[in-house]
Design an enzyme around this catalytic site. Structure first.
Site: not given
Ligand code: GLU
Length: 285
Positions: A246-248
């Site tokens: 995930a990007k985060r």
């Protein structure tokens, strides 16, 4: 029947490898069968969607060499379609206005949890028409009355899933889901179901994280008289720690890989083969 697949990202950030994997799979499924591959921008969340991310999605897909067919469809341009479908469900008595805030729901909710978090405890389901009229000007969402909806359809409801076989739809864990948000005349569940049917999508390719949502989509199809596509819920890409990319969590954006000199042909070949020789040893789950 010719296959029609789609890639349907929300323009709330740059695409990362997980998106690329999903797009490659949807693209290849259609292309291998001489079918059509569509691009739909799911931009109903006006506060989080950005034009620059829409442009980024198109740029990233071009970089990967994934050409889509026909015009790009934007959900924000289709709000009257969703509003009309909601009116139908209102007429059928299957939806009710909900005035609860997120905080109120979080405070009162108990298990079970649906794909959107805790299932709604049903507080506003009991409001009378007089109470609705009295609060009509207050911001409100519209929720599906799940038990009334289930009583309306012929069961069992099933769908065909290439990962899971024939699946019996059981939306109970999702509770009375939102079909129209306070800030938009639709929700993810409602728009995606209506659009897949309106665009003639025969095969929905998406991550396994959306498997549970399909229980709701199958019910909505039955209520609105829409066809049921075949679903291909694919495994999610994970990092070396086994957690979903995930990007985060620092998953590299495709734009960063491109800027770092990554070869898109090799990248797409690796995604097709289920191996990813770039980044931090990422592998298909
Ligand atoms: N817009 C959703 C997302 O970006 C995907 C919708 C779908 O494939 O059904 O997560």
């Amino acid at each position: 029947m010719a296959i029609v697949s789609r890639f349907a990202p929300s323009p709330t950030g740059r695409l990362h490898l997980g998106h690329a994997y999903s797009a490659v799979r949807a693209h290849d499924l259609a292309r291998a069968a001489g079918g059509r591959f569509l691009l739909r921008i799911e931009d109903i969340d006006a506060t989080r969607s950005r034009e620059s991310f829409v442009a980024g999605i198109e740029e990233d897909l071009r970089w990967l060499g994934l050409a889509w067919d026909g015009p790009v469809v934007r959900q924000s341009a289709r709000l009257p379609l969703y509003a009309a479908a909601l009116e139908r469900l209102k007429t059928m008595g299957l939806v009710y206005p909900c005035f609860c805030t997120r905080a109120e729901i979080a405070a009162s909710a108990t298990a079970p949890h649906g794909s959107d978090g805790p299932a709604y405890p049903g507080t506003c389901r009991a409001l009378s028409p007089d109470e609705h009229a009295a609060r009509a000007d207050a911001p409100h969402a519209w929720r599906l009355d799940l038990s009334a909806a289930l009583a309306r359809v012929d069961r069992p409801l099933t769908w065909r899933d290439t990962a899971a076989g024939t699946v019996m739809a059981d939306p109970a864990a999702q509770g009375d889901v939102v079909l129209a948000r306070k800030d938009a005349p639709t929700s993810y569940h409602f728009a995606v179901t209506i659009d897949d049917a309106a665009q003639g999508v025969t095969d929905v390719v998406r991550g396994a994280d959306l498997f549970e949502a399909t229980h709701v989509h199958r019910l909505l199809q039955a209520l609105l008289g829409l066809p049921t596509p075949i679903y291909h819920h694919h495994p999610l890409l994970t990092g070396t720690d086994g957690r979903r990319l995930a990007k985060r969590d620092g998953a590299p954006a495709l734009a960063e890989l491109r800027a770092g000199g990554a070869d898109p042909v090799a990248l797409v070949a690796a995604l097709r083969a289920g191996t990813l020789p770039i980044g931090a040893g990422i592998a298909a789950a």
